[in-house]
Design a protein around this motif. Structure first.
Motif, PDB file in Angstrom:
ATOM      1  N   UNK A  39       0.854  -1.204   0.000  1.00  0.00           N
ATOM      2  CA  UNK A  39       0.000   0.000   0.000  1.00  0.00           C
ATOM      3  C   UNK A  39       0.882   1.243   0.000  1.00  0.00           C
ATOM      4  N   UNK A  40       0.660   2.070  -1.014  1.00  0.00           N
ATOM      5  CA  UNK A  40       1.299   3.388  -1.054  1.00  0.00           C
ATOM      6  C   UNK A  40       0.240   4.345  -1.586  1.00  0.00           C
ATOM      7  N   UNK A  41      -0.611   4.782  -0.678  1.00  0.00           N
ATOM      8  CA  UNK A  41      -1.750   5.635  -1.055  1.00  0.00           C
ATOM      9  C   UNK A  41      -1.416   7.091  -0.856  1.00  0.00           C
ATOM     10  N   UNK A  42      -1.480   7.852  -1.912  1.00  0.00           N
ATOM     11  CA  UNK A  42      -1.262   9.287  -1.729  1.00  0.00           C
ATOM     12  C   UNK A  42      -2.508   9.883  -1.065  1.00  0.00           C
ATOM     13  N   UNK A  43      -2.304  10.737  -0.090  1.00  0.00           N
ATOM     14  CA  UNK A  43      -3.436  11.377   0.580  1.00  0.00           C
ATOM     15  C   UNK A  43      -3.940  12.496  -0.343  1.00  0.00           C
ATOM     16  N   UNK A  44      -5.206  12.445  -0.783  1.00  0.00           N
ATOM     17  CA  UNK A  44      -5.650  13.397  -1.801  1.00  0.00           C
ATOM     18  C   UNK A  44      -5.450  14.857  -1.433  1.00  0.00           C
ATOM     19  N   UNK A  45      -5.670  15.194  -0.171  1.00  0.00           N
ATOM     20  CA  UNK A  45      -5.519  16.602   0.213  1.00  0.00           C
ATOM     21  C   UNK A  45      -4.081  16.948   0.617  1.00  0.00           C
ATOM     22  N   UNK A  46      -3.173  15.951   0.512  1.00  0.00           N
ATOM     23  CA  UNK A  46      -1.764  16.208   0.859  1.00  0.00           C
ATOM     24  C   UNK A  46      -0.844  15.606  -0.213  1.00  0.00           C
ATOM     25  N   UNK A  47      -0.795  16.211  -1.388  1.00  0.00           N
ATOM     26  CA  UNK A  47       0.029  15.647  -2.452  1.00  0.00           C
ATOM     27  C   UNK A  47       1.479  15.467  -1.985  1.00  0.00           C
ATOM     28  N   UNK A  48       2.039  14.279  -2.284  1.00  0.00           N
ATOM     29  CA  UNK A  48       3.414  14.004  -1.850  1.00  0.00           C
ATOM     30  C   UNK A  48       3.494  13.313  -0.492  1.00  0.00           C
ATOM     31  N   UNK A  49       2.340  13.176   0.183  1.00  0.00           N
ATOM     32  CA  UNK A  49       2.300  12.451   1.465  1.00  0.00           C
ATOM     33  C   UNK A  49       1.524  11.157   1.248  1.00  0.00           C
ATOM     34  N   UNK A  50       2.082  10.061   1.760  1.00  0.00           N
ATOM     35  CA  UNK A  50       1.497   8.748   1.486  1.00  0.00           C
ATOM     36  C   UNK A  50       1.191   7.995   2.773  1.00  0.00           C
ATOM     37  N   UNK A  51       0.153   7.158   2.708  1.00  0.00           N
ATOM     38  CA  UNK A  51      -0.001   6.112   3.716  1.00  0.00           C
ATOM     39  C   UNK A  51       0.846   4.956   3.206  1.00  0.00           C
ATOM     40  N   UNK A  52       1.759   4.466   4.038  1.00  0.00           N
ATOM     41  CA  UNK A  52       2.687   3.430   3.575  1.00  0.00           C
ATOM     42  C   UNK A  52       2.527   2.157   4.386  1.00  0.00           C
TER      43      UNK A  52
END
Ligand code: PBG
Length: 326
Positions: free
Chosen positions: A44-57
């Motif tokens: 899982x490497x989900x980019x947070x939609x309201x935080x481009x460049x930040x991911x849930x890893x």
């Protein structure tokens, strides 16, 4: 004579070298702490939609990310957990195999020199999204403390270097200090979210951590944004209870508070440059409306000038990269 009638301040601004010589405030990579969202599951490497460049890893991505962080010279990360399952009391927060505990073990095994700061809260793990135990739609202080202490001890057992309680229950520092000491962790410092306002700037974080409260808000435990003296009372209690660092959060709209806390207490002060502050810059930068690098460095410098010794920021990797090049 004209020369005696006014001062020539521009003398000290004549060249890059001259300006550098008289610069009062510096941001260095040693000041930066990088917050990370670790999620249960694989691949899982989900980019947070309201935080481009930040991911849930997920953990399988974590080791590489940590090596990158180390190579940039960043010394510490702050871990937030996103569990697969939530329940009424947030048991995932204090499970010895919880996501933050597992992530901590992995980091300490792969990159032992990187400091792990564990965010100690329940809101990411509770089905209702509040930071404590609920009774009659209210967050109960003392019952929540017990769970928080258990969470801190299990994070320390997993190898966390610093415990960072953020749920704003009264007495959380002393209860955690006692529990850590009893468990043999008297050397583990507490980085207290001492001054934490009930802020609209946390919106994007709650998307990232899936922790929006299902009812009500956090105003009975987080502070009213209008208050200054209350910030000093909160910080004073945490100092008395044994905190080792004091966080002021958010940062930008509260730089006056950062300064007050710095001037009144002699512990290291941490400014938390929160998710909404990150999202605003990213959104404007994506539109081409601002110079992202210049704005970010100006903001981080302002936090240091206001008195912050350390800055928690989602821009940590970017700033470290820019600082290496400058
Ligand atoms: C957990 C916690 C929050 C943040 C840090 N720890 C969310 C909240 O209190 O609602 C916010 C951080 C950010 O916005 O970047 N209690």
């Amino acid at each position: 004579m004209l020369n005696n009638q006014f001062k020539r301040h521009r003398r000290l601004r004549t060249s890059p070298a001259m300006r550098s010589l008289v610069r009062e405030t510096h941001v260095t990579v040693d000041d930066l702490i990088y917050p990370l969202f670790v999620v249960e599951g694989d691949n899982i490497k989900n980019e947070v939609p309201s935080m481009p460049g930040v991911f849930q890893l997920s953990l399988d991505y974590l080791a590489d990310e940590m090596k990158e962080v180390m190579e940039l010279g960043i010394k510490a990360v702050m871990l937030f957990g996103v569990p697969e399952e939530k329940d009424e009391t947030g048991t995932g927060a204090f499970s010895d195999h919880g996501i933050v505990q597992e992530a901590t073990k992995l980091i300490k095994q792969e990159v032992p020199d990187l400091l792990v700061i564990a965010d100690t809260c329940l809101c990411e793990y509770t089905s209702h999204g509040h930071c404590g135990v609920i009774e009659h739609e209210d967050v109960v202080n003392d019952a929540s403390l017990e769970l928080l202490a258990k969470t801190a001890v299990s994070q320390a057992k997993a190898g966390a270097d610093i415990i960072a309680p953020s749920n704003m229950m009264d007495g959380f520092v002393i209860v955690i200090r006692q529990a850590l000491d009893e468990a043999g962790f008297e050397q583990i410092p507490i980085m207290s979210y001492a001054v934490k306002y009930a802020s609209a700037f946390y919106g994007p974080f709650r998307d990232a951590a899936d922790s929006t409260p299902s009812f009500g808000d956090r105003k009975t435990y987080q502070m009213d944004p209008t208050n200054r003296l209350e910030a000093l009372r909160e910080a004073e209690s945490d100092v008395d209870e044994g905190a080792d660092f004091l966080i002021v959060k958010p940062a930008l709209a509260y730089l006056d508070i950062v300064r007050e806390v710095k001037d009144n207490f002699n512990l290291p002060i941490v400014a938390y440059n929160v998710s909404g502050e990150y999202a605003m810059v990213k959104a404007a930068a994506q539109q081409g409306w601002i110079d992202e690098q210049a704005i970010v460095m100006e903001k981080l410098t302002a936090m240091k000038r206001a008195g912050a010794d350390l800055i928690l920021t989602y821009f940590a990797k970017d700033a470290a990269t820019w600082l290496q090049k400058s």
